[in-house]
Scaffold this active site. Sequence first.
Site, PDB file in Angstrom:
ATOM      1  N   LYS A 121     -11.287  -3.551  -3.617  1.00 47.73           N
ATOM      2  CA  LYS A 121     -12.205  -2.413  -3.415  1.00 47.73           C
ATOM      3  C   LYS A 121     -11.813  -1.322  -4.636  1.00 47.73           C
ATOM      4  O   LYS A 121     -12.451  -0.472  -4.938  1.00 47.73           O
ATOM      5  CB  LYS A 121     -12.357  -1.628  -2.396  1.00 47.73           C
ATOM      6  N   LYS A 163      -5.339  -9.622  -6.601  1.00 45.94           N
ATOM      7  CA  LYS A 163      -6.594 -10.028  -5.832  1.00 45.94           C
ATOM      8  C   LYS A 163      -7.741  -8.906  -6.385  1.00 45.94           C
ATOM      9  O   LYS A 163      -7.483  -7.933  -6.600  1.00 45.94           O
ATOM     10  CB  LYS A 163      -6.350 -10.127  -4.441  1.00 45.94           C
ATOM     11  N   LYS A 174       0.838  -1.172   0.016  1.00 45.62           N
ATOM     12  CA  LYS A 174      -0.118  -0.069  -0.019  1.00 45.62           C
ATOM     13  C   LYS A 174       0.976   1.132  -0.019  1.00 45.62           C
ATOM     14  O   LYS A 174       0.337   2.246  -0.488  1.00 45.62           O
ATOM     15  CB  LYS A 174      -0.878   0.106   1.167  1.00 45.62           C
TER      16      LYS A 174
HETATM   17  P1  TYM Z   1     -10.824  -5.757   4.292  1.00 43.14           P
HETATM   18  O1  TYM Z   1     -11.747  -4.871   4.586  1.00 43.14           O
HETATM   19  O2  TYM Z   1      -9.919  -5.357   3.286  1.00 43.14           O
HETATM   20  O3  TYM Z   1     -11.472  -7.005   3.702  1.00 43.14           O
HETATM   21  C1  TYM Z   1     -12.630  -7.682   4.464  1.00 43.14           C
HETATM   22  C2  TYM Z   1     -12.435  -9.248   4.396  1.00 43.14           C
HETATM   23  O4  TYM Z   1     -12.440  -9.729   3.045  1.00 43.14           O
HETATM   24  C3  TYM Z   1     -11.542 -10.469   2.777  1.00 43.14           C
HETATM   25  N1  TYM Z   1     -11.168 -10.269   1.274  1.00 43.14           N
HETATM   26  C4  TYM Z   1     -11.022 -10.937   0.339  1.00 43.14           C
HETATM   27  N2  TYM Z   1     -11.280 -12.600   0.710  1.00 43.14           N
HETATM   28  C5  TYM Z   1     -10.994 -13.243  -0.522  1.00 43.14           C
HETATM   29  N3  TYM Z   1     -10.573 -12.837  -1.786  1.00 43.14           N
HETATM   30  C6  TYM Z   1     -10.449 -11.448  -1.768  1.00 43.14           C
HETATM   31  N4  TYM Z   1     -10.106 -10.803  -3.135  1.00 43.14           N
HETATM   32  C7  TYM Z   1     -10.743 -10.536  -0.662  1.00 43.14           C
HETATM   33  N5  TYM Z   1     -10.746  -9.300  -0.626  1.00 43.14           N
HETATM   34  C8  TYM Z   1     -11.099  -9.128   0.832  1.00 43.14           C
HETATM   35  C9  TYM Z   1     -10.448  -9.923   3.652  1.00 43.14           C
HETATM   36  O5  TYM Z   1      -9.607 -10.883   3.880  1.00 43.14           O
HETATM   37  C10 TYM Z   1     -11.298  -9.755   4.976  1.00 43.14           C
HETATM   38  O6  TYM Z   1     -11.543 -10.841   5.768  1.00 43.14           O
HETATM   39  N6  TYM Z   1      -7.858  -5.320   7.938  1.00 43.14           N
HETATM   40  C11 TYM Z   1      -8.952  -5.915   7.624  1.00 43.14           C
HETATM   41  C12 TYM Z   1     -10.064  -5.749   8.405  1.00 43.14           C
HETATM   42  C13 TYM Z   1      -9.998  -5.734   9.922  1.00 43.14           C
HETATM   43  C14 TYM Z   1     -10.205  -7.178  10.530  1.00 43.14           C
HETATM   44  C15 TYM Z   1      -9.895  -6.802  11.872  1.00 43.14           C
HETATM   45  C16 TYM Z   1     -10.349  -8.475  10.353  1.00 43.14           C
HETATM   46  C17 TYM Z   1      -9.751  -4.996  10.739  1.00 43.14           C
HETATM   47  N7  TYM Z   1      -9.707  -5.593  12.134  1.00 43.14           N
HETATM   48  C18 TYM Z   1      -9.906  -7.764  12.751  1.00 43.14           C
HETATM   49  C19 TYM Z   1     -10.487  -9.367  11.080  1.00 43.14           C
HETATM   50  C20 TYM Z   1     -10.289  -8.992  12.517  1.00 43.14           C
HETATM   51  C21 TYM Z   1      -9.246  -5.519   6.242  1.00 43.14           C
HETATM   52  O7  TYM Z   1      -8.773  -4.437   5.839  1.00 43.14           O
HETATM   53  O8  TYM Z   1      -9.922  -6.365   5.577  1.00 43.14           O
END
Ligand code: TYM
Length: 343
Positions: A209, A206, A114
Amino acid sequence: MAFTPRVFSGIKPSGDLHLGNYLGAIRRFVPLQETHETIYCMVDMHAITVWQDHVDLKRWTYEIAAAYIAAGLDPKKSIIFNQSQVVEHAELSWIFNCVARMGWMERMTQFKDKSGENSENVSLGLFAYPSLMAADILLYKSTAVPVGEDQCQHLELTRDIAKKFNHDFKKQIKANGHKGNFFPVTETLAIGPAMRVKSLKDGSKKMSKSDASDLSTIYMMDDADLIAKKIKRATTDADALPSEAAGLDGRAEAENLVGIFAALSNRSVNDVLGEFGSQGWGAFKSALADLAVSVLTPIADEMKRLVADRGEIDVILRDGAARARAIAQPIMDDVRNIVGFVR
Ligand code: TYM
């Protein structure tokens, strides 16, 4: 010490939800509410580690809450809330900033991706992000976290922080009447197909968003025609589908589409290939488009209904935050005592 089996996970309101978020996270949250105490969050404090317009931030926060409910989370069973409504997340993350080591953070591949060439100019929050994530999880002494594959490294770091805290404060933990570890060593739940959904246009990236190409990402609010169009235009190779999973090796785009099919239909990859193996892509893509539309459009319709009345979601989030605080506050009281803060 025995810990209550407790699941925590969160999604960042920093863009429209997509199929990766659904398959890697949201759909897997639902069955866990039958077997675990479940806490699901919109992590708005994580979202602002990069610039967010305040109107969009709120809109995306409501959109995630709506997706949780539309996909089957029951606000009576699961705690659903917004991270910034429970201030203890920020407090514990500060303490973890003082436990985690710079070197650990510097190794985080997501930070490297990032920040790219621009690492001197990104926010300090982006660098410290995994420590806030560890705080989200450990504030509730959560024992398991369902996430997609991209978050696994952050969960390893969460375990490192928990172990270091348990070790560094061992004496105080004991003196405060706790037997054994204070924080659990949390398990990552990331098994199954579609744990890393790829871009429909480039199997080396991947689905995310923030992809510049409109056709590479299926958004949860896309209508049926758009979902079908994106699937039909997805990049594939020239070969027919193989008859078993081993035949997908080295074929990233093919593996991606078959994995999506398997996840959406709750079937194994081999089972799907048993049906479509040795056929061309036309029939498969048509079946995948129908399947995706049949799963996603009822959720999108319910999301649209829910976001139209933010009042209904506000009530759920206030109740969720109160229940989250009720778990977090006694844990934070212990943490403050253990660390040595005068109250
Ligand atoms: P975030 O918001 O990027 O994504 C949310 C969830 O979606 C999953 N994900 C995917 N899974 C499969 N294929 C993809 N292309 C894909 N893109 C996203 C992510 O693995 C995630 O499970 N840091 C985290 C949010 C967070 C969090 C936490 C998660 C903050 N605190 C505590 C678990 C526990 C994030 O940015 O996810």
